[in-house]
Design an enzyme around this catalytic site. Sequence first.
Site, PDB file in Angstrom:
ATOM      1  N   ASN A   8     -56.368 -57.969 -60.868  1.00 23.58           N
ATOM      2  CA  ASN A   8     -57.581 -58.664 -61.294  1.00 23.58           C
ATOM      3  C   ASN A   8     -58.181 -59.395 -60.105  1.00 23.58           C
ATOM      4  O   ASN A   8     -57.491 -60.172 -59.432  1.00 23.58           O
ATOM      5  CB  ASN A   8     -57.223 -59.660 -62.409  1.00 23.58           C
ATOM      6  N   TYR A  65     -54.882 -65.904 -74.963  1.00 23.49           N
ATOM      7  CA  TYR A  65     -55.788 -67.054 -74.995  1.00 23.49           C
ATOM      8  C   TYR A  65     -55.594 -67.975 -76.199  1.00 23.49           C
ATOM      9  O   TYR A  65     -56.394 -68.874 -76.407  1.00 23.49           O
ATOM     10  CB  TYR A  65     -57.233 -66.557 -74.932  1.00 23.49           C
ATOM     11  N   GLU A  70     -66.004 -60.821 -72.314  1.00 22.92           N
ATOM     12  CA  GLU A  70     -65.122 -61.908 -71.909  1.00 22.92           C
ATOM     13  C   GLU A  70     -65.889 -63.187 -71.572  1.00 22.92           C
ATOM     14  O   GLU A  70     -65.390 -64.041 -70.832  1.00 22.92           O
ATOM     15  CB  GLU A  70     -64.281 -61.459 -70.718  1.00 22.92           C
ATOM     16  N   GLY A 107     -58.244 -65.282 -64.578  1.00 23.39           N
ATOM     17  CA  GLY A 107     -58.603 -66.416 -65.414  1.00 23.39           C
ATOM     18  C   GLY A 107     -57.976 -67.716 -64.930  1.00 23.39           C
ATOM     19  O   GLY A 107     -56.892 -67.732 -64.341  1.00 23.39           O
ATOM     20  N   ARG A 123     -54.702 -61.272 -58.753  1.00 25.30           N
ATOM     21  CA  ARG A 123     -53.505 -61.388 -59.598  1.00 25.30           C
ATOM     22  C   ARG A 123     -53.078 -59.990 -60.015  1.00 25.30           C
ATOM     23  O   ARG A 123     -53.850 -59.262 -60.637  1.00 25.30           O
ATOM     24  CB  ARG A 123     -53.798 -62.214 -60.852  1.00 25.30           C
ATOM     25  N   SER A 135     -58.697 -58.768 -70.006  1.00 25.13           N
ATOM     26  CA  SER A 135     -58.254 -59.579 -71.145  1.00 25.13           C
ATOM     27  C   SER A 135     -57.615 -58.762 -72.254  1.00 25.13           C
ATOM     28  O   SER A 135     -57.535 -59.206 -73.397  1.00 25.13           O
ATOM     29  CB  SER A 135     -59.417 -60.406 -71.716  1.00 25.13           C
ATOM     30  N   ASP A 178     -50.686 -57.565 -62.239  1.00 30.28           N
ATOM     31  CA  ASP A 178     -49.894 -57.530 -63.462  1.00 30.28           C
ATOM     32  C   ASP A 178     -48.859 -56.424 -63.317  1.00 30.28           C
ATOM     33  O   ASP A 178     -49.202 -55.254 -63.094  1.00 30.28           O
ATOM     34  CB  ASP A 178     -50.797 -57.268 -64.667  1.00 30.28           C
ATOM     35  N   GLU A 188     -52.026 -53.216 -63.157  1.00 29.86           N
ATOM     36  CA  GLU A 188     -53.421 -53.402 -62.752  1.00 29.86           C
ATOM     37  C   GLU A 188     -53.529 -54.682 -61.930  1.00 29.86           C
ATOM     38  O   GLU A 188     -52.581 -55.471 -61.859  1.00 29.86           O
ATOM     39  CB  GLU A 188     -54.344 -53.479 -63.969  1.00 29.86           C
TER      40      GLU A 188
END
Length: 317
Positions: free
Chosen positions: A276, A220, A14, A280, A259, A150, A261, A274
């Site tokens: 993070n 992305y 990443e 990002g 964050r 990602s 999800d 999950e």
Amino acid sequence: MSAILVLAGGLSHERDVSLRSGRRVAEALRGTGQEVVERDVDADLLSVLRAERPACVVPMLHGETGEDGAIREVLELLDVPYVGSPPAACRTAFDKPVAKAVVARAGLLTPASVCLPHETFRELGAAAVMAALVDRLGLPLMVKPARGGSALGASVVRTAEALPSAMVNAFAYGAVALIEQLVTGLEVAVPVLDDGSGPRALPAVGIRPDGGVYDYTARYTAGSTEFLTPAPLSGELAAEVARVALAAHRELGLRDVSRSDLIVDDAGRVWFLEVNVAPGFTETSTVPLSVQAADRDLGQVCASLVQAAVARHQTPA
């Protein structure tokens, strides 16, 4: 140095996303009048940190080397203040099966799953193991590396015949795979921010990828995903996704920013996928969209996290 040091890049899969995140955070901080230095991770980093001590480090490293707690262990060894979760919490959150077990014990819903290393398939026979997986979990499935981000190496499996290639794809990014029941519905990303006054959930961002799967390309590539800010949820469901994200943040011992999800299924149930610890901050990332939906300035948010990290370092618990 008295500048803020933004670490980005590294050697994970990443790297490119990390560089983009680091660049945006650095620009946002500069917009508030801060002196900011951007730096990659290399063999000279420790000597630089010792010789030119930064006011604070903002690690924007994605992937294993940035989110497994290692770089934060080094920053603590050098007694350098940094934004983000402590090393032990990073290790727990970055390992998806472990994080799922922790939040499940706290009463959060998370899809049923099995976690298996590559060696198991080789030693017991791939066909037999995959047949057992389908018998136990059913179809469809989501297959992804147990550690990583990602959506690299992640695949949706709708038929038993597609499972072998999905396993190969996951093992290309890690030695352990997480195979879980696919829960469908509206995917939402819920950032949690704590700049010193306690963790608060920011508005949920709804995610509708054009191809139906929120994979690396959908994440992305500009225009390939519709982001809905705030997410189209009732007041009750908006409060529930915020509760789940806050609970995950607290149960996993996270700090400053995270964050979660989540999936909101058609029955209105909220499923934890999950979390993070280094989300990002690219042009297509959900955290900046959520910050904007909360009518907050990204630079001011980043600056407040730096201030909280410096204050914490000056008055350790």
